[in-house]
Design a protein around this motif. Structure first.
Motif, short mmCIF file in Angstrom:
data_model
loop_
_atom_site.label_atom_id
_atom_site.label_comp_id
_atom_site.label_asym_id
_atom_site.label_seq_id
_atom_site.Cartn_x
_atom_site.Cartn_y
_atom_site.Cartn_z
N GLY A 130 -1.41 -100.07 33.05
CA GLY A 130 -1.09 -98.33 32.14
C GLY A 130 -1.10 -99.08 30.46
N LYS A 131 -0.95 -100.43 30.95
CA LYS A 131 -1.04 -100.58 29.63
C LYS A 131 -1.40 -101.82 29.16
N GLY A 132 -3.43 -101.01 29.74
CA GLY A 132 -4.39 -102.20 29.12
C GLY A 132 -4.42 -103.54 29.59
N TYR A 133 -5.09 -104.48 28.68
CA TYR A 133 -5.06 -105.82 29.64
C TYR A 133 -5.14 -106.71 28.50
N SER A 134 -5.11 -107.80 28.83
CA SER A 134 -5.57 -109.16 28.13
C SER A 134 -6.24 -109.97 28.89
N ILE A 135 -6.95 -111.07 28.07
CA ILE A 135 -7.37 -112.50 28.66
C ILE A 135 -7.81 -113.22 27.88
N LYS A 136 -7.40 -114.37 28.05
CA LYS A 136 -7.42 -115.42 27.53
C LYS A 136 -8.31 -116.80 28.16
N LEU A 137 -9.15 -117.05 27.40
CA LEU A 137 -9.88 -118.09 28.65
C LEU A 137 -9.90 -119.09 27.13
N SER A 140 -7.66 -99.96 21.39
CA SER A 140 -9.35 -100.19 21.58
C SER A 140 -9.37 -101.82 21.97
N VAL A 141 -10.49 -102.22 21.80
CA VAL A 141 -10.89 -103.85 22.53
C VAL A 141 -10.77 -104.54 20.79
N LYS A 142 -9.98 -106.00 21.16
CA LYS A 142 -9.53 -106.91 19.82
C LYS A 142 -10.02 -108.21 20.66
N VAL A 143 -11.17 -108.96 19.62
CA VAL A 143 -11.76 -110.08 20.59
C VAL A 143 -11.73 -110.90 19.49
N LYS A 144 -11.02 -112.55 19.83
CA LYS A 144 -10.71 -113.43 18.60
C LYS A 144 -11.68 -114.32 19.43
N LEU A 145 -11.84 -115.19 18.85
CA LEU A 145 -12.90 -116.75 19.13
C LEU A 145 -12.28 -117.37 18.28
N GLU A 146 -11.72 -118.77 18.85
CA GLU A 146 -11.30 -119.48 17.88
C GLU A 146 -11.94 -121.12 18.57
N LYS A 147 -12.01 -121.93 17.18
CA LYS A 147 -12.79 -123.41 17.71
C LYS A 147 -11.87 -124.13 16.99
N ASN A 148 -11.42 -125.10 17.67
CA ASN A 148 -9.97 -125.59 17.54
C ASN A 148 -9.21 -126.01 17.00
N ASP A 149 -9.12 -124.13 16.78
CA ASP A 149 -7.69 -123.32 16.27
C ASP A 149 -7.58 -122.96 14.88
N GLU A 150 -8.89 -122.74 15.07
CA GLU A 150 -9.87 -121.74 13.57
C GLU A 150 -10.22 -120.73 13.97
N LYS A 184 -14.99 -101.23 30.65
CA LYS A 184 -14.24 -101.92 30.35
C LYS A 184 -12.88 -100.79 30.72
N ALA A 185 -12.80 -99.70 31.11
CA ALA A 185 -11.58 -98.90 31.17
C ALA A 185 -11.25 -98.91 32.69
N ASP A 186 -12.25 -99.94 33.55
CA ASP A 186 -11.75 -99.52 35.06
C ASP A 186 -11.04 -100.88 34.83
N ILE A 187 -11.46 -102.07 34.35
CA ILE A 187 -10.22 -103.33 34.18
C ILE A 187 -9.44 -103.72 34.30
N SER A 188 -8.86 -102.74 33.76
CA SER A 188 -6.84 -102.72 33.16
C SER A 188 -6.63 -102.03 34.90
#
Length: 107
Positions: free
Chosen positions: A69-76, A94-104, A60-64
Motif C-alpha cells: 500500500g505504498k505505491g510503486y517505483s520502477i527504474k529501467l 500521482s505518477v511521476k516519470v523522469k527520462l535521463e539521457k547520459n545523466d541529463e 496503473k492502480a493495480d500494479i502496486s
C-alpha cells in the motif's frame, strides 16, 4: 538497437521493495520458477517503463502491491547506440516519470 541493462522496482504486483535484475551480464537472461512466483510480472514492469502501458491492460492502480500500500517505483536502465538512458517511474498519489539521457534530464 536498445540493450536493457538493469531493472529496479519496488512494490509492483506481488513483489516487495528493493528488487534488482541485471540484464546485461549475459547475452540471454532466463527467468525460471514455479507457477505464481512473479515471472510474468517482470516483462509487464519493463513494458510499463518503456511504453507507459502493458500488454495485459492492467491499470496503473493495480500494479502496486496491494498488501504494501505504498505505491510503486520502477527504474529501467538501457542503452541505445552509445547513449545511456534511465526511465524512472514513481507512483504514490500521482505518477511521476523522469527520462535521463547520459545523466541529463530530458523529460
Amino acid at each position: 538497437m536498445i540493450t536493457l541493462k538493469q531493472l529496479q522496482w519496488n512494490n509492483c504486483f506481488s513483489y516487495g521493495s528493493n528488487n534488482k535484475l541485471l540484464l546485461d551480464d549475459n547475452a540471454v537472461t532466463q527467468i525460471i520458477g514455479v507457477n505464481g512466483t512473479g515471472k510474468s510480472s517482470i516483462p509487464l514492469i519493463i513494458e510499463e517503463a518503456l511504453y507507459n502501458k502493458n500488454s495485459k491492460s492492467i491499470k496503473k492502480a493495480d500494479i502496486s502491491n496491494r498488501y504494501v500500500g505504498k505505491g510503486y517505483s520502477i527504474k529501467l536502465t538501457f542503452t541505445k547506440d552509445d547513449d545511456i538512458y534511465v526511465v524512472s517511474i514513481d507512483r504514490k498519489n500521482s505518477v511521476k516519470v523522469k527520462l535521463e539521457k547520459n545523466d541529463e534530464d530530458i523529460s
